[in-house]
Enzyme design. Structure first.
Site, PDB file in Angstrom:
ATOM      1  N   GLU A  72      36.377  45.638  30.577  1.00  0.00           N
ATOM      2  CA  GLU A  72      37.627  44.498  30.723  1.00  0.00           C
ATOM      3  C   GLU A  72      38.871  45.673  30.539  1.00  0.00           C
ATOM      4  OE1 GLU A  72      38.049  41.172  30.174  1.00  0.00           O
ATOM      5  OE2 GLU A  72      35.934  41.116  29.583  1.00  0.00           O
ATOM      6  N   ARG A 125      42.084  32.954  35.535  1.00  0.00           N
ATOM      7  CA  ARG A 125      41.634  34.261  34.850  1.00  0.00           C
ATOM      8  C   ARG A 125      41.381  33.554  33.171  1.00  0.00           C
ATOM      9  NH1 ARG A 125      38.912  37.807  37.591  1.00  0.00           N
ATOM     10  NH2 ARG A 125      38.821  39.586  35.574  1.00  0.00           N
ATOM     11  N   ASN A 164      40.835  44.757  34.442  1.00  0.00           N
ATOM     12  CA  ASN A 164      42.803  44.557  34.572  1.00  0.00           C
ATOM     13  C   ASN A 164      43.259  45.419  35.607  1.00  0.00           C
ATOM     14  OD1 ASN A 164      42.491  42.548  32.087  1.00  0.00           O
ATOM     15  ND2 ASN A 164      43.538  43.687  30.989  1.00  0.00           N
TER      16      ASN A 164
END
Length: 145
Positions: free
Chosen positions: A48, A106, A52
């Protein structure tokens, strides 16, 4: 900061490097004798954070992402850092379902996932200078080497 072990790696912000980062951090964490579930948690959180940095930090350009890991007693510290565009409102970005890229479909759950799988998460960001995500995972006590 005194630590029992340390590693640092840099790689380009390309999506194929996300899997590389997960595996390297998991391999480094293995010395803490984690459970399969703990390794899975670490891999998910790293995924994650790196995703990002790729999608939000650098958008359509490629630049370096730095991952630092430290083992401090029974804790694993993971830092994922980019020198990208930064986050305008960190508190807002940490809200579940918030995304700055709805056109990319997203989910807006990246920080929520990191918070779920790690014991502590800190986010430092400055517009135009980048973002640093610091995550801590605590493990059971180990005998000293």
């Amino acid at each position: 900061m005194e630590c029992k072990n340390y590693m640092k790696m840099e790689f380009y912000s390309k999506s194929q490097n996300e899997a590389f980062a997960r595996v390297v951090v998991a391999a480094f964490a293995a010395q803490l004798d984690p459970t399969i579930e703990e390794i899975s948690d670490i891999k998910t959180a790293v995924s994650e954070a790196v995703t990002n940095a790729i999608i939000h930090g650098y958008e359509d350009k490629s630049d370096l992402i730095t991952v630092i890991c430290r083992i401090n007693h029974e804790e694993l510290e993971i830092i994922v850092e980019d020198k990208g565009r930064g986050i305008e409102d960190v508190q807002k970005a940490r809200e579940p379902l918030y995304t700055s890229k709805p056109e990319l479909e997203r989910s807006g759950m990246g920080f929520t996932v990191m918070e779920t799988f790690m014991d502590q998460i800190d986010v430092y960001s400055e517009i135009g200078k980048g973002t640093k995500v610091r995550m801590i995972k605590k493990f059971k006590s180990l005998s000293e080497d």
